[in-house]
Design a protein around this motif. Sequence first.
Motif, PDB file in Angstrom:
ATOM      1  N   VAL A  45       1.016  -1.300  -0.004  1.00 17.52           N
ATOM      2  CA  VAL A  45       0.055   0.133  -0.042  1.00 17.52           C
ATOM      3  C   VAL A  45       1.139   1.208  -0.109  1.00 17.52           C
ATOM      4  CG1 VAL A  45      -1.423   1.296   1.414  1.00 17.52           C
ATOM      5  CG2 VAL A  45      -2.021  -0.890   0.908  1.00 17.52           C
ATOM      6  N   LYS A  46       2.042   1.145   0.834  1.00 18.95           N
ATOM      7  CA  LYS A  46       2.881   2.329   0.769  1.00 18.95           C
ATOM      8  C   LYS A  46       3.789   2.468  -0.550  1.00 18.95           C
ATOM      9  CE  LYS A  46       3.210   2.421   5.617  1.00 18.95           C
ATOM     10  NZ  LYS A  46       2.237   3.717   5.871  1.00 18.95           N
ATOM     11  N   GLU A  47       3.829   1.143  -1.244  1.00 20.87           N
ATOM     12  CA  GLU A  47       4.801   1.267  -2.403  1.00 20.87           C
ATOM     13  C   GLU A  47       3.892   1.771  -3.609  1.00 20.87           C
ATOM     14  OE1 GLU A  47       5.827  -2.664  -3.682  1.00 20.87           O
ATOM     15  OE2 GLU A  47       6.773  -1.911  -5.463  1.00 20.87           O
ATOM     16  N   PHE A  48       2.657   1.617  -3.746  1.00 22.66           N
ATOM     17  CA  PHE A  48       1.903   1.797  -4.699  1.00 22.66           C
ATOM     18  C   PHE A  48       1.091   3.106  -4.610  1.00 22.66           C
ATOM     19  CE2 PHE A  48       3.336  -1.539  -7.089  1.00 22.66           C
ATOM     20  CZ  PHE A  48       3.327  -2.633  -6.431  1.00 22.66           C
ATOM     21  N   ALA A  49       0.149   3.417  -5.570  1.00 23.15           N
ATOM     22  CA  ALA A  49      -0.350   4.829  -5.438  1.00 23.15           C
ATOM     23  C   ALA A  49      -1.803   4.818  -6.086  1.00 23.15           C
ATOM     24  CB  ALA A  49       0.328   6.043  -5.956  1.00 23.15           C
ATOM     25  N   PRO A  50      -2.777   5.850  -5.816  1.00 22.57           N
ATOM     26  CA  PRO A  50      -4.143   5.715  -6.555  1.00 22.57           C
ATOM     27  C   PRO A  50      -4.033   5.707  -7.856  1.00 22.57           C
ATOM     28  CG  PRO A  50      -4.013   7.460  -4.615  1.00 22.57           C
ATOM     29  CD  PRO A  50      -2.679   7.033  -4.794  1.00 22.57           C
ATOM     30  N   ASN A  51      -4.879   5.022  -8.816  1.00 25.41           N
ATOM     31  CA  ASN A  51      -4.679   5.095 -10.216  1.00 25.41           C
ATOM     32  C   ASN A  51      -5.643   6.046 -10.786  1.00 25.41           C
ATOM     33  OD1 ASN A  51      -7.152   3.759 -10.557  1.00 25.41           O
ATOM     34  ND2 ASN A  51      -6.253   1.812  -9.743  1.00 25.41           N
ATOM     35  N   LYS A  52      -5.711   6.116 -12.009  1.00 26.38           N
ATOM     36  CA  LYS A  52      -6.574   7.139 -12.938  1.00 26.38           C
ATOM     37  C   LYS A  52      -8.025   6.837 -12.468  1.00 26.38           C
ATOM     38  CE  LYS A  52      -7.116   5.647 -17.087  1.00 26.38           C
ATOM     39  NZ  LYS A  52      -6.941   5.694 -18.555  1.00 26.38           N
ATOM     40  N   HIS A  65      -8.636   6.019  -2.225  1.00 39.97           N
ATOM     41  CA  HIS A  65      -9.863   7.064  -2.682  1.00 39.97           C
ATOM     42  C   HIS A  65      -9.116   8.156  -1.948  1.00 39.97           C
ATOM     43  CE1 HIS A  65     -12.119   4.160  -4.742  1.00 39.97           C
ATOM     44  NE2 HIS A  65     -12.251   3.360  -3.888  1.00 39.97           N
ATOM     45  N   THR A  66      -9.026   8.125  -0.634  1.00 43.21           N
ATOM     46  CA  THR A  66      -8.910   9.403   0.141  1.00 43.21           C
ATOM     47  C   THR A  66      -7.619  10.041  -0.440  1.00 43.21           C
ATOM     48  OG1 THR A  66     -10.011   8.334   2.278  1.00 43.21           O
ATOM     49  CG2 THR A  66      -8.597  10.043   2.670  1.00 43.21           C
ATOM     50  N   GLU A  67      -6.525   9.134  -0.603  1.00 46.79           N
ATOM     51  CA  GLU A  67      -5.285   9.721  -1.200  1.00 46.79           C
ATOM     52  C   GLU A  67      -5.598  10.368  -2.611  1.00 46.79           C
ATOM     53  OE1 GLU A  67      -2.297   6.534  -0.435  1.00 46.79           O
ATOM     54  OE2 GLU A  67      -1.051   7.734  -2.025  1.00 46.79           O
ATOM     55  N   ALA A  68      -6.472  10.060  -3.246  1.00 51.19           N
ATOM     56  CA  ALA A  68      -6.698  10.620  -4.538  1.00 51.19           C
ATOM     57  C   ALA A  68      -7.643  12.084  -4.206  1.00 51.19           C
ATOM     58  CB  ALA A  68      -7.519   9.687  -5.442  1.00 51.19           C
ATOM     59  N   HIS A 115      -9.241   6.154  -9.534  1.00 54.20           N
ATOM     60  CA  HIS A 115      -9.206   6.750  -8.240  1.00 54.20           C
ATOM     61  C   HIS A 115      -9.460   8.067  -8.364  1.00 54.20           C
ATOM     62  CE1 HIS A 115      -7.249   3.075  -6.923  1.00 54.20           C
ATOM     63  NE2 HIS A 115      -8.107   2.911  -6.070  1.00 54.20           N
ATOM     64  N   HIS A 116      -8.407   8.833  -9.285  1.00 55.92           N
ATOM     65  CA  HIS A 116      -8.689  10.528  -9.567  1.00 55.92           C
ATOM     66  C   HIS A 116      -9.882  11.102 -10.032  1.00 55.92           C
ATOM     67  CE1 HIS A 116      -4.585  11.021  -7.659  1.00 55.92           C
ATOM     68  NE2 HIS A 116      -4.134   9.962  -8.374  1.00 55.92           N
ATOM     69  N   LEU A 117     -10.208  10.028 -10.831  1.00 59.84           N
ATOM     70  CA  LEU A 117     -11.728  10.422 -11.709  1.00 59.84           C
ATOM     71  C   LEU A 117     -12.737  10.595 -10.842  1.00 59.84           C
ATOM     72  CD1 LEU A 117     -11.580   8.787 -15.016  1.00 59.84           C
ATOM     73  CD2 LEU A 117     -11.500  11.133 -14.847  1.00 59.84           C
ATOM     74  N   LEU A 118     -12.771   9.434  -9.823  1.00 63.48           N
ATOM     75  CA  LEU A 118     -13.925   9.516  -8.707  1.00 63.48           C
ATOM     76  C   LEU A 118     -13.841  10.686  -7.633  1.00 63.48           C
ATOM     77  CD1 LEU A 118     -14.109   5.635  -7.698  1.00 63.48           C
ATOM     78  CD2 LEU A 118     -15.657   6.707  -9.497  1.00 63.48           C
ATOM     79  N   ALA A 119     -12.681  10.813  -7.769  1.00 59.66           N
ATOM     80  CA  ALA A 119     -12.414  12.120  -6.839  1.00 59.66           C
ATOM     81  C   ALA A 119     -12.813  13.452  -7.379  1.00 59.66           C
ATOM     82  CB  ALA A 119     -10.959  12.310  -6.036  1.00 59.66           C
ATOM     83  N   LYS A 120     -12.758  13.462  -8.853  1.00 56.90           N
ATOM     84  CA  LYS A 120     -12.981  14.682  -9.460  1.00 56.90           C
ATOM     85  C   LYS A 120     -14.449  14.828  -9.485  1.00 56.90           C
ATOM     86  CE  LYS A 120     -13.063  15.042 -14.178  1.00 56.90           C
ATOM     87  NZ  LYS A 120     -12.445  15.150 -15.647  1.00 56.90           N
ATOM     88  N   TRP A 121     -15.327  13.512  -9.851  1.00 59.32           N
ATOM     89  CA  TRP A 121     -16.753  13.598  -9.818  1.00 59.32           C
ATOM     90  C   TRP A 121     -17.294  14.044  -8.913  1.00 59.32           C
ATOM     91  CZ3 TRP A 121     -17.712   8.398 -12.795  1.00 59.32           C
ATOM     92  CH2 TRP A 121     -16.994   8.326 -14.083  1.00 59.32           C
ATOM     93  N   GLU A 122     -16.617  13.834  -7.424  1.00 55.48           N
ATOM     94  CA  GLU A 122     -17.163  14.014  -6.269  1.00 55.48           C
ATOM     95  C   GLU A 122     -16.921  15.659  -6.329  1.00 55.48           C
ATOM     96  OE1 GLU A 122     -14.848  13.465  -2.358  1.00 55.48           O
ATOM     97  OE2 GLU A 122     -16.782  12.535  -1.714  1.00 55.48           O
ATOM     98  N   ARG A 123     -16.209  16.172  -6.630  1.00 49.60           N
ATOM     99  CA  ARG A 123     -15.803  17.780  -6.569  1.00 49.60           C
ATOM    100  C   ARG A 123     -16.725  18.273  -7.520  1.00 49.60           C
ATOM    101  NH1 ARG A 123     -10.463  16.010  -6.696  1.00 49.60           N
ATOM    102  NH2 ARG A 123     -10.357  16.365  -8.893  1.00 49.60           N
ATOM    103  N   ASN A 124     -16.928  17.580  -8.761  1.00 46.79           N
ATOM    104  CA  ASN A 124     -18.162  18.200  -9.644  1.00 46.79           C
ATOM    105  C   ASN A 124     -19.499  17.971  -9.156  1.00 46.79           C
ATOM    106  OD1 ASN A 124     -15.731  19.098 -10.873  1.00 46.79           O
ATOM    107  ND2 ASN A 124     -15.944  17.490 -12.470  1.00 46.79           N
ATOM    108  N   GLU A 125     -19.794  17.354  -8.018  1.00 47.80           N
ATOM    109  CA  GLU A 125     -21.053  16.902  -7.589  1.00 47.80           C
ATOM    110  C   GLU A 125     -21.674  16.050  -8.450  1.00 47.80           C
ATOM    111  OE1 GLU A 125     -21.489  20.871  -4.959  1.00 47.80           O
ATOM    112  OE2 GLU A 125     -23.026  20.651  -6.516  1.00 47.80           O
ATOM    113  N   MET A 126     -21.114  14.926  -9.166  1.00 50.85           N
ATOM    114  CA  MET A 126     -21.544  13.957  -9.670  1.00 50.85           C
ATOM    115  C   MET A 126     -21.889  12.820  -9.077  1.00 50.85           C
ATOM    116  SD  MET A 126     -21.743  15.306 -13.012  1.00 50.85           S
ATOM    117  CE  MET A 126     -22.113  13.870 -13.674  1.00 50.85           C
ATOM    118  N   ILE A 127     -21.155  12.585  -7.680  1.00 56.29           N
ATOM    119  CA  ILE A 127     -21.343  11.293  -6.950  1.00 56.29           C
ATOM    120  C   ILE A 127     -21.472  11.748  -5.832  1.00 56.29           C
ATOM    121  CG2 ILE A 127     -20.149   9.720  -8.667  1.00 56.29           C
ATOM    122  CD1 ILE A 127     -17.721   9.608  -6.825  1.00 56.29           C
TER     123      ILE A 127
END
Length: 242
Positions: A70-77, A103-106, A79-91
């Motif tokens: 978990v420390k070696e790897f990172a959120p992927n595309k 998810h939180t890291e993204a 995870h970042h799209l879901l975070a963007k959709w939350e910011r845009n109030e889509m989810i």
Amino acid sequence: MMIAKWLKESSSTTIFTGAGMSTESGLPDFRSANQGLWKMKDPSRIASVQALNNNVEEFFEFYRNRVAGVKEFAPNKGHHLLAKWERNEMIDGIITQNVDGFHTEAGSQNVMELHGTLKKVHCQSCGSEYDSDEYMKGNYRCECGGTLRPSVVLFGEMLPENAFSHALTLSEKTDLFIVLGSSLSVSPANQFPLIAKQNGAKLVIINMEPTEFDHYADLVIHERKIGEVLDEIDTELQENLL
Ligand code: APR
């Protein structure tokens, strides 16, 4: 894609994720035909309270590796799209079975971690919480002398009340419920898609392999990577919103 249209029309959308959300980050899932963790190990011997008490060395070894992953790897595309959709109030929020914290890291804010997190360990005696870095240093002892363990839900344990009740409230009122990367084979987590469906939500399942709940879904997408599907939906959302 129909999902982009449903996302735009829905007044409340809930995302539900499993280990398939993080394989594109490099983490293995549990039951994939080709690389699932539980294909190589018996979960009841490893990820259980019995293992923690009776099979200590194997338990610590397994979880130290998972914390390292978990420390070696990172959120992927995805995870970042879901975070963007939350910011845009889509989810509205993400109900996750994953313990990687990606998810939180993204940047996602409303994340319900049904199975806890590998980011923390806590003392079995006094409950004090530490960052899982302590675990990585081979420190299994709390200052009180108690034994430290990962703050994940082990087989046979209750789910965290707070995450569970928030997930239930969201599942009961949402009108679009999208499952991403889960075989839906572990209860009670796998009941949330059903609860949403029974309360009138549209149910979408995006998963490489068939799941036990496909026949309840309004739309199923198999044999496609989550990252690609979410990217396609995002492109459509951007085109239509322009
Ligand atoms: N895109 C789409 N689907 C994927 C991808 C991907 N890139 N990678 C894997 N998958 C699919 C696999 O085909 C598999 O069906 O994701 C699913 C993951 O299912 P599981 O490995 O069973 O993981 P999950 O459903 O999260 O397991 C639930 O079981 O062991 C417990 O606590 C653990 O939270 C976990 C729970």
